[in-house]
Design an enzyme around this catalytic site. Structure first.
Site, PDB file in Angstrom:
ATOM      1  N   HIS A  48       0.832  -1.209   0.000  1.00  0.00           N
ATOM      2  CA  HIS A  48       0.000   0.000   0.000  1.00  0.00           C
ATOM      3  C   HIS A  48       0.868   1.261   0.000  1.00  0.00           C
ATOM      4  O   HIS A  48       0.342   2.359  -0.009  1.00  0.00           O
ATOM      5  CB  HIS A  48      -0.917   0.008   1.219  1.00  0.00           C
ATOM      6  N   HIS A  95       1.810   6.935  -0.501  1.00  0.00           N
ATOM      7  CA  HIS A  95       1.105   6.127   0.494  1.00  0.00           C
ATOM      8  C   HIS A  95      -0.361   6.050   0.088  1.00  0.00           C
ATOM      9  O   HIS A  95      -1.105   7.012   0.244  1.00  0.00           O
ATOM     10  CB  HIS A  95       1.262   6.753   1.888  1.00  0.00           C
TER      11      HIS A  95
END
Lengths: 166, 87
Positions: free
Chosen positions: A70, A85
């Site tokens: 992620h 992010h």
């Protein structure tokens, strides 16, 4: 401002960071997570993504890819370290809905797909889909120019221009 | 130079917020500080470096400090990695 970036060739103390996702650029201060809004990880912008493809915003090298896929860190050829992010509090999803196309150590070019994620899954399971893009090595930076609150297209629209320390 | 093996108890490991706090803490010391999980020694004052280690809960790391405040640096960083309040 952005036309000027395209018009003039940047010198070796400047680096343009392209959008890694399609979406709307918002100021980092508006991200509802102090880790990012207080710039604890570095300065930058955030994108509210329209779809789930993340591409490399610069030519460089993948320096970190968390096991849950992620978040990715890419070091540009000029030495800037860019952290993307995907979403907020997405670490707790343990990788569900995420896949990556690259590994740590891979060389990447602008626009090369690096992560694909399910926008639906992130929307349902994480705090937000808002994706911060921050420069984690501030010691390299003299100034950052950003333009927020507009739609950007992945690999086509610049989101930041960084003037580096000489 | 001081060296200390620590088992990380942070719920999400050394990711995002805890990584930023760890680096901020490390940067507050004069000593040069590095951290390693298996073989690569990473500068503990680099956010990307620390995140790249991808330390998860339950893993062992070794912290090294070398400088005038190495004692305090090791103690503070060890407490941070053991403590569960920062995740």
């Amino acid at each position: 401002m952005f036309k000027k970036w395209f018009g003039n060739k940047t010198n070796h103390h400047e680096e343009v960071i392209m959008a890694p996702l399609n979406g709307e650029v918002i100021p980092l201060e508006q991200v509802p997570d102090p880790t990012f809004s207080e710039k604890m990880l570095g300065d930058g912008v955030a994108i509210v993504p329209r779809d789930g493809l993340v591409v490399s915003p610069v030519k460089g090298e993948v320096v970190q890819l968390f096991s849950t896929k992620h978040a990715i860190g890419i070091r540009s050829e000029k030495g800037l370290e860019i952290l993307i992010h995907v979403g907020l509090e997405t670490v707790s999803m343990n990788g569900e809905g995420f896949e990556s196309y690259v590994s740590k150590g891979d060389r990447v070019t602008v626009g090369q797909p690096v992560i694909r994620f399910s926008l639906e899954t992130v929307r349902e399971n994480a705090k937000s889909t808002i994706t911060p893009i921050v420069i984690t090595n501030p010691e390299f930076i003299n100034s950052i120019q950003i333009e927020t609150n507009k739609e950007v297209r992945a690999s086509e629209t610049p989101i930041m221009m960084i003037t580096m320390k000489e | 130079m001081l060296e200390k093996k620590v088992t990380v108890h942070l719920k999400n490991g050394l990711h995002a917020r805890p990584a930023a706090q760890f680096v901020k803490t490390a940067t507050s010391f004069k000593s040069s500080i590095s951290i390693t999980k298996d073989k690569d020694y990473i500068n503990a004052k680099s956010v990307m470096g620390v995140m790249a280690l991808a330390v998860t809960k339950g893993e062992e790391v070794i912290i090294l400090a070398d400088g005038p405040d190495e004692n305090e640096a090791i103690t503070t960083l060890e407490e941070f990695l053991i403590g569960g309040d920062n995740d």
